[in-house]
Design an enzyme around this catalytic site. Structure first.
Site, PDB file in Angstrom:
ATOM      1  N   LYS A 121      16.715 -23.096  10.928  1.00 20.14           N
ATOM      2  CA  LYS A 121      15.653 -23.525   9.995  1.00 20.14           C
ATOM      3  C   LYS A 121      14.758 -22.329   9.644  1.00 20.14           C
ATOM      4  CE  LYS A 121      11.704 -24.965  11.901  1.00 20.14           C
ATOM      5  NZ  LYS A 121      10.217 -24.432  11.632  1.00 20.14           N
ATOM      6  N   ASN A 122      14.616 -21.304  10.552  1.00 18.30           N
ATOM      7  CA  ASN A 122      13.675 -20.421  10.403  1.00 18.30           C
ATOM      8  C   ASN A 122      14.329 -19.221   9.709  1.00 18.30           C
ATOM      9  OD1 ASN A 122      11.468 -21.906  11.313  1.00 18.30           O
ATOM     10  ND2 ASN A 122      11.456 -20.850  13.334  1.00 18.30           N
ATOM     11  N   CYS A 178      -2.971 -24.577  12.527  1.00 17.03           N
ATOM     12  CA  CYS A 178      -2.390 -25.782  12.631  1.00 17.03           C
ATOM     13  C   CYS A 178      -2.439 -26.214  14.130  1.00 17.03           C
ATOM     14  CB  CYS A 178      -0.877 -25.605  12.138  1.00 17.03           C
ATOM     15  SG  CYS A 178      -0.052 -24.390  13.181  1.00 17.03           S
ATOM     16  N   ARG A 198      -3.361 -19.121  13.443  1.00 20.09           N
ATOM     17  CA  ARG A 198      -2.448 -18.400  12.745  1.00 20.09           C
ATOM     18  C   ARG A 198      -2.755 -17.729  11.507  1.00 20.09           C
ATOM     19  NH1 ARG A 198       2.825 -22.550  12.787  1.00 20.09           N
ATOM     20  NH2 ARG A 198       3.905 -20.631  12.391  1.00 20.09           N
ATOM     21  N   PRO A 199      -3.596 -16.713  11.405  1.00 17.68           N
ATOM     22  CA  PRO A 199      -4.221 -16.063  10.477  1.00 17.68           C
ATOM     23  C   PRO A 199      -2.795 -15.480   9.531  1.00 17.68           C
ATOM     24  CG  PRO A 199      -4.593 -14.856  12.488  1.00 17.68           C
ATOM     25  CD  PRO A 199      -4.100 -16.093  12.761  1.00 17.68           C
ATOM     26  N   ILE A 200      -3.090 -15.093   8.236  1.00 16.96           N
ATOM     27  CA  ILE A 200      -2.039 -14.341   7.410  1.00 16.96           C
ATOM     28  C   ILE A 200      -2.583 -12.907   6.979  1.00 16.96           C
ATOM     29  CG2 ILE A 200      -0.637 -16.406   6.891  1.00 16.96           C
ATOM     30  CD1 ILE A 200      -2.023 -15.957   4.140  1.00 16.96           C
ATOM     31  N   GLN A 257      -2.055 -10.187   8.045  1.00 13.75           N
ATOM     32  CA  GLN A 257      -0.908  -9.002   8.235  1.00 13.75           C
ATOM     33  C   GLN A 257      -0.255  -8.820   6.756  1.00 13.75           C
ATOM     34  OE1 GLN A 257      -1.056  -6.401  10.362  1.00 13.75           O
ATOM     35  NE2 GLN A 257      -2.660  -7.362  10.935  1.00 13.75           N
ATOM     36  N   ASP A 293       9.135 -20.710  20.719  1.00 11.34           N
ATOM     37  CA  ASP A 293       9.784 -21.898  20.427  1.00 11.34           C
ATOM     38  C   ASP A 293      10.713 -22.561  21.365  1.00 11.34           C
ATOM     39  OD1 ASP A 293       8.442 -21.495  17.933  1.00 11.34           O
ATOM     40  OD2 ASP A 293      10.230 -20.821  16.967  1.00 11.34           O
ATOM     41  N   ARG A 300      11.119 -32.346  11.497  1.00 13.40           N
ATOM     42  CA  ARG A 300      10.980 -31.015  10.531  1.00 13.40           C
ATOM     43  C   ARG A 300      12.120 -29.742  10.991  1.00 13.40           C
ATOM     44  NH1 ARG A 300       5.187 -28.739  10.967  1.00 13.40           N
ATOM     45  NH2 ARG A 300       6.329 -27.288   9.933  1.00 13.40           N
TER      46      ARG A 300
END
Ligand code: EPU
Length: 406
Positions: free
Chosen positions: A5-6, A105, A110-112, A114, A293, A385
């Protein structure tokens, strides 16, 4: 094994850069992949799935030549944070993008920052307006970007943005995950000039355009780890065919330390256990460390250990939601900061429980398989998912598991 998936999600995003169709072979049927397809479709791309032929994996075919909307709306980003992966490709292709800022979440804030810092260094102007990130740029220009934290999708976003930038980009302290490497391979197949993936310094020399490609996606190392742990926790014997042991070193090492037998038959990985489960301490860290994970699934395993173990989560601040559910099945777990102290018990007992996120759900499945009695897991959409037909794969291994409601 299913395709990862990833790895599929960033390659789907990279199709926005290609001036021809992108075919992803071995892309599993998963909710996140479906959602990402819907997002690309909403932008105007055509997304179709070719059925698997004999000896042929199923193929996802994406053509973004008609995709003109440079936006990712709130509802899509909120259901799947990985939507943020379209940011880099959209800015590179259209010179603009408007993406809903993902909120926190279940597993953390979980900032973005970067991703945004990197895009700015490549010459984009970014601002926040009404919950959306708006980015604007002419043709992006290569730069040296040092990541303050290792970020998987951040590295992927900037690798994609840099692929068609003017000049050379150097990504320092880049994520080394195998999925980042798979994206680099796919981009190279489109004509990108990238090297160094798999190390913490990736060099991208911008090219003027990228073409379509057919790419066979890597096997899902997290799914493989989950199935192998299902073997270990039940005292069984499981072979994950098609799993890449090289991408799973840390997990296999820990399964071995727990007293299970790990072997590498041609083209796969086998785990067998018949002795007691030795307690093993685990600390998650970026690749090649132990993956966050697999933390929840490994914790379920340690619940039945012959003693105490400490499981430390260093990537996400709130990834222990499975603990409360595992306790309901009889597990003895104390939380202290980012550490879970797991005191092994001789048996778990089935219970109704609630899935809270993707990998937490998988840990409940494992605990349920090993526990006595029946476990009923609600909200399995979390599981769908990221796991394709998990219940079928486990049934084929002898598990008693069924989906009783969609
Ligand atoms: N971080 C920042 N700033 C950023 C980006 C990240 O502070 O700009 C922090 C995060 O808050 C976190 C850490 O850095 O504490 C690592 O986050 P990362 O960005 O690497 O995570 P991600 O790219 O959002 C991917 C996977 C996750 C997996 C993590 C860690 C995809 C689509 N998602 O997320 O997968 O847990 O890397 O390996 O690749 C899953 O499949 O269940 C899943 C959550």
């Amino acid at each position: 094994m299913s395709g990862a998936k990833n790895a599929v999600l960033p390659i789907m995003a990279s199709s926005l850069l290609a001036e021809g169709p992108v075919e992803i072979a071995n892309a599993p049927l998963l909710r996140d992949i479906h959602t990402f397809g819907k997002l690309l479709g909403w932008m105007g791309a055509s997304v179709a799935r070719g059925e698997a032929g004999e000896g042929e994996p199923s193929v996802l075919r994406i053509d973004t030549r008609e995709a003109r909307r440079a936006e990712a709306p709130y509802d899509m980003v909120q259901t799947m944070r990985a939507s943020v992966l379209v940011l880099g490709p959209l800015v590179a292709r259209h010179g603009r993008a408007r993406i809903s800022l993902p909120g926190g979440c279940a597993i953390g804030a979980r900032p973005i920052d970067q991703h945004l810092k990197g895009l700015s260094l490549l010459g984009a102007e970014t601002r926040l307006s009404e919950g959306y990130i708006e980015a604007k740029a002419g043709r992006l220009t290569g730069a040296t970007i040092y990541f303050d934290v290792k970020t998987v999708t951040g590295t992927e976003n900037l690798m994609m943005a840099a692929a068609t930038a003017r000049g050379t980009t150097v990504l320092k302290n880049a994520a080394r995950e195998p999925e980042v490497c798979d994206l680099a391979r796919a981009l190279r197949g489109m004509g990108a000039d990238i090297e160094g993936e798999g190390t913490d310094e990736i060099v991208v020399r911008g090219v003027t355009s990228l073409s379509g490609v057919r790419h066979e996606v890597m096997a899902d190392r997290i799914e493989a780890a989950t199935l192998l742990l299902a073997g270990a926790i039940t005292g069984g014997d499981v072979t994950a065919e098609g799993a890449d042991a090289g991408a799973m070193d840390a997990v296999l090492e820990k399964i071995g330390e727990s007293g299970a037998d790990v072997s590498l038959p041609p083209g796969g990985v086998r785990v067998r256990r018949d002795g007691p489960i030795r307690p093993v301490n685990v600390e998650t860290s970026p690749y090649p460390g132990f993956p966050t994970d697999v933390q929840a699934q490994f914790m379920a395993y340690m619940c039945l250990g012959d003693g105490s173990s400490i499981i430390r989560e260093t990537i996400f601040e709130n990834r222990f939601m499975h603990v409360a559910e595992l306790r309901r099945m009889g597990a003895l777990i104390d939380i202290s900061g980012n550490a879970a102290i797991v005191k092994g018990v001789p048996g778990l007992s089935g219970a109704p429980c609630m899935a809270t996120d993707l990998r937490a759900s998988a840990s409940l499945v494992l605990a349920g398989l090993a526990g006595s009695g029946t476990t009923e897991i609600l909200r399995i959409y979390h599981l769908d998912r990221g796991y394709a037909m998990l219940e079928k794969k486990l049934s084929s291994l002898g598990a008693e598991i069924a989906r009783v409601q969609e």
